[in-house]
Structures are given as C-alpha cells and as structure tokens.
Design a protein around this motif. Structure first.
Motif, short mmCIF file in Angstrom:
data_model
loop_
_atom_site.label_atom_id
_atom_site.label_comp_id
_atom_site.label_asym_id
_atom_site.label_seq_id
_atom_site.Cartn_x
_atom_site.Cartn_y
_atom_site.Cartn_z
N ASN A 1 7.75 65.36 80.89
CA ASN A 1 8.29 65.00 82.20
C ASN A 1 8.00 63.54 82.54
OD1 ASN A 1 9.54 67.40 82.98
ND2 ASN A 1 7.61 68.30 83.64
N ILE A 2 6.78 63.11 82.27
CA ILE A 2 6.43 61.72 82.56
C ILE A 2 7.22 60.76 81.69
CG2 ILE A 2 4.56 60.02 82.38
CD1 ILE A 2 2.63 62.16 83.33
N ALA A 3 7.38 61.10 80.40
CA ALA A 3 8.15 60.24 79.49
C ALA A 3 9.61 60.15 79.91
CB ALA A 3 8.03 60.77 78.06
N LEU A 4 10.21 61.30 80.25
CA LEU A 4 11.62 61.31 80.66
C LEU A 4 11.82 60.58 81.97
CD1 LEU A 4 12.60 64.99 79.75
CD2 LEU A 4 13.35 62.91 78.59
N LEU A 5 10.90 60.78 82.90
CA LEU A 5 11.01 60.11 84.19
C LEU A 5 10.83 58.61 84.04
CD1 LEU A 5 11.49 60.80 87.14
CD2 LEU A 5 9.02 60.96 87.46
N SER A 6 9.93 58.19 83.17
CA SER A 6 9.73 56.75 82.93
C SER A 6 10.99 56.11 82.37
CB SER A 6 8.56 56.54 81.95
OG SER A 6 7.35 57.03 82.48
N ALA A 7 11.64 56.82 81.43
CA ALA A 7 12.86 56.28 80.83
C ALA A 7 14.01 56.26 81.82
CB ALA A 7 13.22 57.11 79.59
N ALA A 8 14.16 57.33 82.59
CA ALA A 8 15.29 57.42 83.51
C ALA A 8 15.10 56.52 84.73
CB ALA A 8 15.46 58.87 83.97
N ASP A 9 13.88 56.44 85.23
CA ASP A 9 13.60 55.66 86.44
C ASP A 9 13.27 54.21 86.13
OD1 ASP A 9 13.37 55.46 89.22
OD2 ASP A 9 11.20 55.69 89.13
N ASN A 10 13.14 53.90 84.83
CA ASN A 10 12.82 52.54 84.40
C ASN A 10 11.54 52.05 85.08
OD1 ASN A 10 13.21 50.26 82.84
ND2 ASN A 10 14.46 49.23 84.39
N ASP A 11 10.53 52.93 85.09
CA ASP A 11 9.27 52.60 85.74
C ASP A 11 8.13 53.04 84.83
OD1 ASP A 11 7.49 51.68 87.56
OD2 ASP A 11 8.08 53.03 89.19
N ASP A 12 6.94 52.49 85.07
CA ASP A 12 5.78 52.79 84.25
C ASP A 12 4.92 53.84 84.94
OD1 ASP A 12 3.72 52.82 82.45
OD2 ASP A 12 2.81 50.96 83.15
N TYR A 13 4.79 55.02 84.31
CA TYR A 13 3.98 56.09 84.86
C TYR A 13 2.73 56.34 84.00
CZ TYR A 13 7.80 57.33 88.02
OH TYR A 13 8.76 57.31 89.00
N SER A 14 2.33 55.34 83.23
CA SER A 14 1.18 55.52 82.35
C SER A 14 -0.13 55.65 83.12
CB SER A 14 1.08 54.35 81.37
OG SER A 14 0.94 53.12 82.08
N TYR A 15 -0.13 55.25 84.39
CA TYR A 15 -1.35 55.30 85.20
C TYR A 15 -1.64 56.70 85.74
CZ TYR A 15 1.90 55.38 89.14
OH TYR A 15 2.90 55.72 90.01
N VAL A 16 -0.72 57.63 85.55
CA VAL A 16 -0.89 58.97 86.11
C VAL A 16 -2.08 59.68 85.48
CG1 VAL A 16 0.18 61.23 86.42
CG2 VAL A 16 1.57 59.15 86.63
N ASP A 17 -2.96 60.20 86.32
CA ASP A 17 -4.12 60.96 85.84
C ASP A 17 -3.70 62.42 85.69
OD1 ASP A 17 -6.53 62.10 85.24
OD2 ASP A 17 -7.41 61.82 87.25
N GLN A 18 -3.60 62.87 84.44
CA GLN A 18 -3.15 64.24 84.16
C GLN A 18 -4.31 65.24 84.08
OE1 GLN A 18 -0.37 64.39 80.83
NE2 GLN A 18 -0.03 62.19 81.02
N ASN A 19 -5.53 64.77 84.16
CA ASN A 19 -6.69 65.64 84.00
C ASN A 19 -7.31 65.98 85.36
OD1 ASN A 19 -8.44 67.12 82.34
ND2 ASN A 19 -10.00 65.51 82.44
N PHE A 20 -6.45 66.31 86.32
CA PHE A 20 -6.90 66.58 87.68
C PHE A 20 -7.47 67.99 87.77
CE2 PHE A 20 -5.84 68.12 92.02
CZ PHE A 20 -6.69 67.29 92.74
#
Length: 469
Positions: free
Chosen positions: A43-62
């Motif tokens: 989901n993060i990879a697809l959203l990054s590609a579609a939204d042309n934004d960087d979501y690498s900062y998202v903390d997935q280990n919440f």
C-alpha cells in the motif's frame, strides 16, 4: 435475548458460516500478521507511486504488542466464523441454556414455530426499514448533536440512521436502500465507483486517508486500519484482471471462450494477492465463470444464466451481463458530482495563489514518445498515442510518430475528466501526459476510456469524443 428474564422458550436460527472475517480470514496468528505486513508495504509503495510523494518516513512498527494481541484474537474469530453455528450454540450452553435442535423436536410443532418465526422476522424488519425511511430529515448540526448523544430513543435512532444514509448515498432514503445498506451494499458500490467513474479521484482519496492517519499517529500507522482504508490495490487488481470486459450487455459468455480462459489463468496466477486484498478465494478447480461471479460480487454485479446452448454432444452453459435496475447509476452520478465540485473548489483556491501562465494555444498537435506535452486550451485537451520510439523526433515527422488510429479530445465540463484536467492545466501547465495504448469501449458505462501516462503513473480517463485521423 439474554436480557429477557422470564423463563420462556427462545427460538433462534444461526448461520452455519459467519458473514465476515478479520483481515484476510487466516486462522493462524502468523498468517494474519504476515498478510498485514505485506499489505502495508504494498500500500505504501503504490501510494508513493500514484501520489508522487515519499512515504518512507512512515513508522510501520506501531504498538507491536497490540498487533500481536489483534492477531491472536483475530485468528480465534476467524475460526469461529468458519463454524459459526457450532460456536454460538456452544456459547449458549456455556451460559446455562438448554439447547434443543429443531430436528430433534416434534416435526409438526417445530415446522410451525420455524414458519412463524420467519414471518415475524420479516414483518418486524420491514417495519424497521419503513420507520427509518419515513423519519424526519435532520440538519448537519442536528445529526452531530444526535451522534454525540449517548441515550437515544427509537425515534432518534431512526432519524440518525436516515440522516447518515442520506449523506452516504446522496439520494432519497427508501426502505429498499436501508435493506441494501444492511446487506453491505456501500463497500460494494464504493469499489464499483472507484473502478469506473471515480477512478481519477482514487489516489487523492487514499492519500487523504493516509495523511489523516499519519497525523493522528504522529507518522505511525496501525496496520489493520491503514490497510482497510486503502482501496488502490483492490482497484488495480480488478483492472489487471480486466473485470470490466465481462460487463458488456447482451454479449454471451461461455467458460471455453478465449477471453474467459485467459481471465481464469490470470486470476489463478494472482490468487494469493486476490485473497489478501479482496478476500476472495480462487482455485484452479473453479470454472472461469465461477471466478468471474466471485469477483463481480465484490461490486454487487453478476452474470445471468441464459441456458445450455450448442450441439447435443457439446452443450455448454451460457451467461450474459444484464445491467441491474438498482438506482446505482443515480448514486454513482451523485458521487461523481460531489467529487468534481470538491475538486473545482480546490482548483479555485489554487488559482487564487498560482502564478502559472494559462494555456492559450488552441492548436491540436500530435506528440512524440519522450515529449509528454499536449497542447490544449481552456475548452479542450488533445492527446495522441505515440507509435514507436524508433523515428527521429523532428518537427517534420511529429504527425507520423503519432498513433494513426484515433485522436482523443477531452472536453472540460462534459464528464468526470473535465475538472481533473482543468486542475492539471492550472497547476502544471501544458506538461500533462501521453495516451498509453488504444482506447477501449466500456460497454457498461457506455463510454470510451483510455489509459494516460502521467509523471506519477497511469490513469484511466474518459474520452467523450473520438475522431479518425
């Protein structure tokens, strides 16, 4: 029923299987957690590609300990859903009830009880749906006040339900609509909308939900909620399977048809991904029509059985699609108008602060593969698909490089593409995109569509005008 203190018989009917599951329906903790982890990454990879934004900062280990607890409880619920009747009856026995199966009781008596319970259930539910539909309309402030109220009368609950349905579907609330919503119509209709008319608004919708969750979680996401809120993977899957090809009214479909054979092969290949994102189980043992019916059910559509046609020794079941008469067209149209109005308001705000020079050239041009520029005006945009990359990009052969099949003209204000392109023109000028492949006829929607390649990926847009060149 447990609150009824009197010592009287209680008659219930319980489904053999449950109607919903947690996550992808896995009955093991590892399977549930693994599926959520994979889905979050995708989901993060697809959203990054579609939204042309960087979501690498998202903390997935919440809160990993909470996620572990969720996995444990979810796996138990999924087991109980697979044996729903057995689980419910075991719980009643544990609470001290004496359970008598109807088949063990007197046949005449049990049959009469079952019929009377069915009749009472239908009568009570019909009255409930009508009461909701006939409730008074509420203003936004009144609805908010009622939603915050803890103790509500039956009349207030009916009013709240009607107000919420009215805002959800944006049409008049009828008893039939109440019943459809109870049966889970909204998520089916929403998926249908974003697969067709609302496709261009999907990226913005998913990005807004992700941004809201990230803000609330301080750049952290709770995986189950994050994955549940993202619809882009499901839509991309159905597009990859080309599910809409089956929605051609009048066209007869057989399991042996070439397109159906290819459809099944593709579905079987992606069966694990389909299970993870659509919660639909696909097996090699299933026929192509059975697989199609399962996937079409996700948008509340189906193929109608025509009959067994063909020669005596080679007869085969034949199906065709018949557009449903369920008011969905009106609802989808309302949703489209809502999204266009919202987008136009964003454009107005953008125009008030933007210094972008408006496009005034009205000449229609073909474009080369690497240019990714179209000429347009405030009234129209013209796209042409490139033929190949081999020809030199000189002014003399621009028209030759253009695809020689069809030229597409998208007129703003006539369909869903209008406001979308208006925003693009106002924000990024003339550098918009290139049609990526030939247009295809969407028979169910009755319109031409084409995939257009932008800098942030491909999008399917509506073509309201075609001209042979």
């Amino acid at each position: 029923m447990a609150r009824l203190r009197e010592t009287v018989d209680r008659h219930i009917w319980v489904r053999e299987w449950g109607m919903s599951v947690v996550g992808n329906g896995s009955t093991s903790i590892g399977g549930l957690l693994r599926s959520q982890h994979v889905a979050t990454l995708a989901n993060i990879a697809l959203l990054s590609a579609a939204d042309n934004d960087d979501y690498s900062y998202v903390d997935q280990n919440f809160q990993p300990e909470s996620l572990q607890t969720w996995g444990k409880r979810g796996s138990v619920i999924n087991v109980e859903m697979r044996r729903y009747r057995e689980s419910v009856l075991a719980g009643l026995v544990e609470d001290g009830y004496t359970v008598i199966d109807a088949v063990d009781a007197d046949d005449d008596e049990s049959g009469a009880v079952i019929e009377s319970v069915k009749a009472a259930s239908v009568e009570l539910y019909t009255a409930e749906c009508e009461a909701i539909a006939n409730s008074d309309e509420l203003s936004g402030a009144e609805l908010k006040k009622l939603q915050d109220k803890r103790a509500k009368t039956k009349t207030e609950r009916h009013q709240q339900r009607k107000a919420e349905l009215s805002r959800r579907y944006e049409v008049n609330v009828t008893p039939d609509l109440v019943e459809k919503d109870d049966d889970g119509w909204y998520p089916q209709l929403r998926l249908h909308y974003y697969l067709t008319l609302g496709r261009e608004f999907l990226t913005n919708r998913d990005a807004k939900r992700a941004a809201s969750q990230l803000e609330a979680g301080e750049n952290s996401v709770w995986k189950p909620d994050f994955n549940k809120g993202q619809m882009l993977p499901a839509v991309l899957l159905l597009e990859e399977l080309n599910l809409l090809q089956l929605l051609t009214p009048g066209e007869q479909l057989r399991g042996s048809d070439e397109q159906m054979v290819k459809f099944k092969a593709l579905a079987v290949t992606h069966r694990h991904v389909i299970k993870n994102y659509l919660n639909v189980s696909i097996s090699e043992k299933h026929t192509s029509v059975a697989i199609a019916q399962k996937l079409l059910a996700k948008i509340d559509l189906k193929l109608n059985y025509v009959g067994r046609l063909g020669k005596r020794e080679n007869r085969e079941c034949v199906y065709r699609f018949v557009a449903p008469d369920d008011e969905r067209d009106s609802i989808l149209g309302q949703w489209l108008n809502r999204d266009e109005v919202f987008l136009s308001e964003l454009v107005s705000v953008s125009n008030n602060t933007s210094t972008t020079t408006p496009i005034t050239d009205t000449t229609s041009l073909s474009i080369s593969h690497n240019t990714e520029v179209v000429s347009g005006s405030n009234n129209n945009i013209v796209l042409a698909t490139p033929l190949s990359d081999t020809a030199p990009h000189t002014p003399e052969n621009i028209a030759i490089q253009g695809w020689k099949g069809l030229k597409l003209k998208l007129q703003q204000g006539l369909d869903s593409a209008g406001q979308f392109y208006q925003q693009l023109v106002s924000t990024i000028g003339s550098s918009i995109g290139v049609a990526d492949g030939e247009p295809y006829w969407n028979a169910y929607l009755g319109q031409w569509q084409v995939w257009v390649r932008f800098t942030d990926g491909c999008k399917s847009v509506v073509c309201d005008w075609l001209m042979a060149v």
